[in-house]
Design a protein around this motif. Structure first.
Motif, PDB file in Angstrom:
ATOM      1  N   TYR A  61     108.788 114.144 104.173  1.00  0.00           N
ATOM      2  CA  TYR A  61     107.652 114.176 105.263  1.00  0.00           C
ATOM      3  C   TYR A  61     106.128 114.134 104.451  1.00  0.00           C
ATOM      4  CZ  TYR A  61     104.776 116.789 108.870  1.00  0.00           C
ATOM      5  OH  TYR A  61     104.021 117.163 109.536  1.00  0.00           O
ATOM      6  N   ILE A  62     106.201 114.896 103.387  1.00  0.00           N
ATOM      7  CA  ILE A  62     104.959 114.780 102.464  1.00  0.00           C
ATOM      8  C   ILE A  62     104.538 113.415 102.217  1.00  0.00           C
ATOM      9  CG2 ILE A  62     103.938 115.563 100.466  1.00  0.00           C
ATOM     10  CD1 ILE A  62     105.164 118.139 100.813  1.00  0.00           C
ATOM     11  N   PHE A  63     105.702 112.454 101.761  1.00  0.00           N
ATOM     12  CA  PHE A  63     105.496 110.846 101.544  1.00  0.00           C
ATOM     13  C   PHE A  63     104.593 110.317 102.555  1.00  0.00           C
ATOM     14  CE2 PHE A  63     106.412 106.300 100.821  1.00  0.00           C
ATOM     15  CZ  PHE A  63     106.504 106.578  99.649  1.00  0.00           C
ATOM     16  N   LEU A  64     104.762 110.694 103.772  1.00  0.00           N
ATOM     17  CA  LEU A  64     103.882 110.019 104.839  1.00  0.00           C
ATOM     18  C   LEU A  64     102.312 109.991 104.617  1.00  0.00           C
ATOM     19  CD1 LEU A  64     105.633 111.227 107.958  1.00  0.00           C
ATOM     20  CD2 LEU A  64     105.914 109.047 106.970  1.00  0.00           C
ATOM     21  N   HIS A  65     102.056 111.141 103.672  1.00  0.00           N
ATOM     22  CA  HIS A  65     100.475 111.558 103.297  1.00  0.00           C
ATOM     23  C   HIS A  65      99.877 110.470 102.070  1.00  0.00           C
ATOM     24  CE1 HIS A  65      99.962 114.804 105.958  1.00  0.00           C
ATOM     25  NE2 HIS A  65     100.905 114.898 105.704  1.00  0.00           N
ATOM     26  N   ARG A  66     100.927 109.749 101.682  1.00  0.00           N
ATOM     27  CA  ARG A  66     100.690 108.912 100.429  1.00  0.00           C
ATOM     28  C   ARG A  66      99.359 107.981 100.727  1.00  0.00           C
ATOM     29  NH1 ARG A  66     102.899 103.922  99.429  1.00  0.00           N
ATOM     30  NH2 ARG A  66     102.968 104.330  97.139  1.00  0.00           N
ATOM     31  N   ASP A  67      99.238 107.290 101.801  1.00  0.00           N
ATOM     32  CA  ASP A  67      98.450 106.325 101.815  1.00  0.00           C
ATOM     33  C   ASP A  67      97.111 106.970 102.261  1.00  0.00           C
ATOM     34  OD1 ASP A  67     100.040 104.083 101.820  1.00  0.00           O
ATOM     35  OD2 ASP A  67     100.649 104.481 103.646  1.00  0.00           O
ATOM     36  N   ASN A  68      96.813 108.313 102.194  1.00  0.00           N
ATOM     37  CA  ASN A  68      95.539 108.972 102.431  1.00  0.00           C
ATOM     38  C   ASN A  68      94.906 108.983 100.790  1.00  0.00           C
ATOM     39  OD1 ASN A  68      93.565 111.336 102.330  1.00  0.00           O
ATOM     40  ND2 ASN A  68      93.947 110.945 104.608  1.00  0.00           N
ATOM     41  N   PRO A  69      93.634 108.583 100.880  1.00  0.00           N
ATOM     42  CA  PRO A  69      93.062 108.399  99.800  1.00  0.00           C
ATOM     43  C   PRO A  69      92.656 109.569  98.908  1.00  0.00           C
ATOM     44  CG  PRO A  69      91.369 107.893 101.285  1.00  0.00           C
ATOM     45  CD  PRO A  69      92.676 108.064 101.960  1.00  0.00           C
ATOM     46  N   VAL A  70      92.877 110.508  99.553  1.00  0.00           N
ATOM     47  CA  VAL A  70      92.549 112.061  99.047  1.00  0.00           C
ATOM     48  C   VAL A  70      93.907 112.638  98.427  1.00  0.00           C
ATOM     49  CG1 VAL A  70      91.972 114.402  99.431  1.00  0.00           C
ATOM     50  CG2 VAL A  70      90.432 112.660 100.543  1.00  0.00           C
ATOM     51  N   VAL A  71      95.085 112.361  99.230  1.00  0.00           N
ATOM     52  CA  VAL A  71      96.376 112.966  98.794  1.00  0.00           C
ATOM     53  C   VAL A  71      96.924 112.132  97.522  1.00  0.00           C
ATOM     54  CG1 VAL A  71      98.629 113.620  99.400  1.00  0.00           C
ATOM     55  CG2 VAL A  71      96.831 113.987 100.888  1.00  0.00           C
ATOM     56  N   ARG A  72      96.594 110.969  97.374  1.00  0.00           N
ATOM     57  CA  ARG A  72      97.474 110.128  96.646  1.00  0.00           C
ATOM     58  C   ARG A  72      97.629 110.494  95.047  1.00  0.00           C
ATOM     59  NH1 ARG A  72      98.425 103.789  97.930  1.00  0.00           N
ATOM     60  NH2 ARG A  72      99.848 103.253  96.642  1.00  0.00           N
ATOM     61  N   PRO A  73      96.168 110.860  94.511  1.00  0.00           N
ATOM     62  CA  PRO A  73      96.114 111.093  93.171  1.00  0.00           C
ATOM     63  C   PRO A  73      96.845 112.099  92.829  1.00  0.00           C
ATOM     64  CG  PRO A  73      93.688 110.326  94.198  1.00  0.00           C
ATOM     65  CD  PRO A  73      94.762 110.597  95.047  1.00  0.00           C
TER      66      PRO A  73
END
Length: 698
Positions: free
Chosen positions: A344-356
């Motif tokens: 579920y959290i992996f879905l946020h990986r493309d967001n530039p804030v979350v990714r790093p």
């Protein structure tokens, strides 16, 4: 006579060629050997990874050694024996009807046949393996290059097992990628953005560099280069059979792991078996224990293309994936629920804030577990190492009083790899709360601003850390965050959570994204060390509303207006000899942290990947020590290398006064001891070097 255009093209391509030293060295060694060590060199890798370019370098090497080379692109061959032999006859300059096999047999010199895009000759695979190749003279080297690894028939045949050398062609290393970008005169300040997108994929690097050459003042952003994306997508997937196949591929790119059940749900079709099997056969799709996942660049390419081409469909697939995972969360528990949350959290990986802020490549096999008898000493040592003895005493206090709130992160039978201590504030007595500055401050804040009602609870994530990397971005830190989210979603009556950080400013962007507020009133100190606290009122924004809020941010293209994280110190990219020298220095100074402070490995990818770019020097030193020890101890696993481990152990881990004494302890002649020690050091360097490069090739 002047140069041909083909010669000029070849020279221009050679000038831009970088890397592949292992493959080129292997080919040169085979080419110049008195007797061929094997007759078939089989190279495979995803589309655009550089197989054709590498074969061109092989041809150039053949020219340098005056070895006749016959280069053929299999895309120009009809997959039939006669057609294959006709093309080979023409490529060798023979007259029609002349046998290429007989011509090779009559030649006194070594010949090399290079066959590119071998996957297009799949119908001829058995004929080439069982009929054509066995007829060739022993002085002929055949190089096969394709997207797929050798078929099962090649690997199962006892004869071919020893006569085929297989090379898995992977992406370029960061050092090689930067070298290429420098050759293409890409501005230095844009290298990292290009590398983050391409992951060292040669075709992607080349296409992006072409864009720079065509557009003066260009600043690279994946979504701003749809032409590059289009070429990459076409190269990867060529022509998909149907819209359903394309949708299946896009789903596979979006989610962390693709199963047949997930595919069926997201495509809203009762049976997705055929599509799942089609995905499984693609050269850039890998099959893991829990599902399918694409090559990194394939994922990046497909996602960037979908976001640019059809943002509504991109958002719809996100919605369907979220719905699937939320349903699964309600049906699972334990480790399976932890895995679903990771998905579920992996879905946020493309967001530039979350990714790093997440280690997206998994948790290195670690799992969350409950406290076991005998765990406490190791956990307290972990806390003392990173936060001091005062914090360790407080950790002992809460572990003793609320053992059910302790999660221990384990990797197999290894010592604990991480720790999360959750303190239920409503369960503690006033005396217990006042004995700890953290719980005292949190409880004071609750009483003043958000008092608990009957049946409500509040959790302070009192201690959270990875054994090696503390609170830096790492696979264990990411797993800890996953378990925090699990606590949010599964704890009845949860009203408030507090999350203290040793470096609160570093986490500000991602915590703002996750709707965690900075609560300075709840900050605290232990032995002079300051901790900043974030929190969330689950009564104001309950879990389901919180998930909806994150869903809106998940596909946002504009980052939230939050403070930027501090600028990370640039990596040091060492050459292999420099790296080896630094490892030897580390072994020599292993138990002298002050001597290690100037070691260049502290700023290498090896260490920074372990502790995060913002880790302080002390944590980097500790990580370097730990990684070198791990590399030495791994030699124990092989009976053949155990003798090397013993030499290293008595020289560096538990050193004797002199090497002569170490040899005596092992009952070895000094010359034998020195040979074992030298081989052991070489093995440790190689283990760490492969980690530095991010993987090895066969």
């Amino acid at each position: 006579m002047g140069l041909r255009l083909a010669d000029r093209l070849s020279a221009a391509r050679h000038r831009r060629f970088v890397g592949r030293e292992t493959e080129i060295t292997r080919f040169r060694t085979v080419l110049t050997a008195a007797e061929l060590p094997f007759p078939v060199l089989y190279i495979f890798g995803p589309g655009g990874v550089g197989k054709t370019t590498l074969l061109a370098e092989f041809v150039a090497l053949c020219a340098q050694t005056q070895t006749p080379a016959i280069s053929i692109d299999a895309r120009n061959i009809e997959p039939a024996p006669d057609a294959f032999l006709n093309v080979l006859t023409s490529a060798m300059g023979l007259v029609p009807g002349e046998s290429p096999v007989q011509a090779l047999a009559a030649a006194s010199r070594r010949h090399v046949i290079l066959l590119d895009t071998f996957e297009t000759l799949a119908p001829l695979d058995s004929w080439i393996r069982d009929i054509f190749l066995p007829q060739l003279p022993e002085n002929t080297l055949v190089v096969l290059a394709g997207r797929q690894p050798p078929s099962t028939a090649w690997r199962a045949d006892p004869g071919w097992q020893s006569l085929v050398y297989t090379l898995s062609l992977r992406n370029l290393s960061p050092e090689e990628s930067r070298s290429y970008l420098l050759k293409r005169e890409i501005p230095l300040e844009q290298h990292q953005g290009v590398l983050d997108f391409t992951h060292g994929h040669p075709l992607a690097l080349s296409l992006v560099a072409d864009v720079f050459a065509q557009r003066h003042g260009f600043r690279f952003e994946p979504e701003a280069t749809p032409d590059v994306i289009k070429v990459l997508v076409e190269r990867f997937i060529q022509k998909v059979p149907s819209p359903a196949h394309r949708a299946a591929l896009e789903i596979c790119a979006l989610v962390r792991l693709t199963t047949e059940g997930l595919l069926s749900e997201m495509l809203m079709m009762p049976d997705a078996h055929e599509l799942f099997e089609w995905l499984r056969e693609l050269s850039f799709i890998e099959a893991g224990r829990l599902g399918l996942f694409p090559h990194d660049l394939a994922r990046e390419t497909l996602i960037a293309d979908m976001r640019w081409r059809n943002p509504d469909w991109y958002a719809e697939l996100h919605r369907r994936a979220r719905t699937y995972y939320l349903e699964r969360l309600q049906q699972t528990q334990g480790q399976e629920q932890q895995r679903i949350l990771s998905d579920y959290i992996f879905l946020h990986r493309d967001n530039p804030v979350v990714r790093p802020y997440f280690e997206w490549q998994g948790s290195s096999g670690a799992l969350a577990d409950t406290l076991r008898p005998g765990d406490e000493p190791a956990l307290l040592r972990m806390v003392a190492q990173h936060e001091g003895e005062g914090s360790a005493r407080l950790a002992a206090h809460w572990i003793a009083r609320q053992p059910g709130g302790v999660s221990v992160f384990r990797q197999g039978l290894q010592p604990p790899a991480g720790l999360l201590v959750m303190v239920g504030l409503q369960q503690a007595t006033a005396e217990e709360l006042n004995n700890d500055p953290a719980t005292q401050a949190a409880w004071h804040y609750l009483r003043r601003h958000a008092p608990l009602r009957p049946g409500e609870s509040a959790t302070l994530f009192r201690f959270w850390m990875a054994h090696d990397t503390y609170q830096a971005v790492s696979s264990i830190q990411s797993l800890i965050f996953v378990n925090m989210v699990r606590h949010y979603l599964t704890t009845p009556g949860l009203a408030f959570t507090f999350l203290p950080c040793a470096e609160p400013d570093f986490w500000a962007p991602v915590f703002a994204y996750a709707d965690l507020a900075r609560i300075r009133e709840a900050d605290f100190q232990v032995e002079g060390r300051h901790y900043g606290v974030y929190g969330h009122d689950w009564r104001a924004v309950p879990p389901m509303a919180w998930l909806s809020l994150l869903a809106e941010r998940e596909i946002a293209t504009t980052p939230l207006a939050v403070p930027s994280p501090s600028i990370a110190e640039p990596l040091v990219v060492l050459s292999q000899p420099e790296f080896a020298s630094a490892v030897r220095d580390t072994l020599r100074d292993l138990f002298h942290p002050e001597a290690l402070r100037g070691n260049p490995l502290l700023r290498s990818r090896l260490v920074v990947d372990r502790v995060g770019a913002n880790a302080d020097e002390a944590r980097r030193v500790a990580a370097l020590q730990g990684m070198v020890k791990e590399a030495v101890e791994s030699l124990q696993q092989s009976p053949r290398e155990a003798k090397l481990y013993r030499a290293l152990y008595h020289t560096y881990l538990q050193p004797a006064a002199t090497q002569e004494q170490a040899a005596e302890l092992l009952d070895l002649p000094f010359s034998t001891f020195r040979r074992h020690l030298k081989s052991g050091i070489t093995q440790v360097v190689e283990i760490l070097w492969q980690q530095e490069l991010g993987g090895s090739e066969k």
